[in-house]
Design an enzyme around this catalytic site. Sequence first.
Site, PDB file in Angstrom:
ATOM      1  N   SER A  67       0.868  -1.275  -0.014  1.00 20.86           N
ATOM      2  CA  SER A  67       0.131   0.004  -0.035  1.00 20.86           C
ATOM      3  C   SER A  67       0.810   1.101  -0.117  1.00 20.86           C
ATOM      4  CB  SER A  67      -0.932   0.042   1.041  1.00 20.86           C
ATOM      5  OG  SER A  67      -2.047  -0.957   0.993  1.00 20.86           O
TER       6      SER A  67
ATOM      7  N   LYS B 144       0.041   3.728  -2.690  1.00 22.38           N
ATOM      8  CA  LYS B 144      -0.781   4.979  -2.519  1.00 22.38           C
ATOM      9  C   LYS B 144      -0.329   6.151  -2.360  1.00 22.38           C
ATOM     10  CE  LYS B 144      -4.617   1.888  -0.750  1.00 22.38           C
ATOM     11  NZ  LYS B 144      -4.119   0.447  -0.237  1.00 22.38           N
TER      12      LYS B 144
ATOM     13  N   SER C 237      -5.878   3.382   4.482  1.00 22.44           N
ATOM     14  CA  SER C 237      -5.439   2.531   3.430  1.00 22.44           C
ATOM     15  C   SER C 237      -6.611   1.980   2.684  1.00 22.44           C
ATOM     16  CB  SER C 237      -4.414   1.546   3.882  1.00 22.44           C
ATOM     17  OG  SER C 237      -3.518   1.152   2.767  1.00 22.44           O
TER      18      SER C 237
END
Length: 426
Positions: A99, A102, A158
């Site tokens: 993640s 992101k 997230s």
Amino acid sequence: MEHRGIRAVALALAALVLLLVALPVASAAKHGRLAVPPPTPVSVPGGGTSPSPFPTVLRTPPASATVPRLAVGAAVLEDLDTGQVLLSSNGEEERPIASLTKLMTAVLVLRRAGLDDVVTVSDAASTEVGGVGISELGLESGERITVEQLLYALLLQSANDAAVALAEDVSGSVERFVGAMNAQARRLGMRHTRFFSPNGLDDRGYSTGLDLARLARVAFAMPDFEHVVSTKFHEIPAPSGPPREIQNRNVLLWLYRGALGGKTGYTSAAGFCVVAAAQREGLRLIAVVLGDPGEPFSAAATLLDYGFAAFSRRHLVDAGQTFGPVVVQGRRVGVATGHAVEALVRSDAKIRFAVLPRPGVTFPPGLGEPVATLRVEAGATVLRRIPLLATRVPPPPEPSEPGPWWRRAGSAVAGALSSLVSGLFG
């Protein structure tokens, strides 16, 4: 029978006690007053959430100027404001980043969309969910929600569905958005990075610690990004019913003095990852930890502790400070720096300077033209390479008078007689 009744009463009393304890904790958490992060809700298959406990203490050695040894896949520590690398362990190794993907999604969104823009959630975004522990906000198809709220979900919780909704809104499709992510990475000089999705859930994307530190510096230069990632709790309106309460998964906001925020990530392939920034006494640092087998926050805190303990900002050169001179095609040229320069330097390091002429410079150089490089070293580390500019250029030598020797000799004699006459009768 009586025994079962007593047991039921005891269980009820225990539940009541837990509820009474939990209520003030939840209230304090909502208002950001906890010294440790409370459990955070994580989505589970079939709906609902399960509390996922965070670390409540950091396991770090005492802060010191000794270079730390970390049992992680890769670790990088940099000056957040200048990009000066203070420590790199496997910093150029390409690794899955989960993640942390992101971060690029947020950078692109902040550059191409307004916070007040309204996004209509598609069917694809509303069904973006995986297995146990996979993050999602629970977006509904047709839901209208602002870019700002989706960024909170993206960076705090997230949320993978928020990433897809933002990608589709900014670029029209996930595929085009991923293309824009990779184009942006190339523009930023992230030569060892490739994205395959806006959320990292695919687990095919990869990067390096040094590339991610570069990306984080770009992100933290955006005030809206820093404001979001420094937020501990946030409420996002729902299409119906109570608002959705989300919590930042970066526990350093609770446990590390001066924490500015960052981004966490985890998949089985990537391990535990974090990009974390902190500030103390005007010094801002960024730590990247990839592939931690357990929680990554202690490793990040150890890196940051080392940076704050071992380095201080020192003045290296003044604007207009002279060095040299530098020999250019046999002539001595005066040189100086164009501007003042500072850098982070270990407290025990001695500064050395080396003036290196630039190859290919011809005489006479123009005033202000770079003719040499000042290499500034601290120990075995090159801190800066600073251009040295020409400030004083001697005139070229007088050309020799052409002609045979007797003509040059006659001219010299005539010049001498003229000077003698001028001296006697002038």
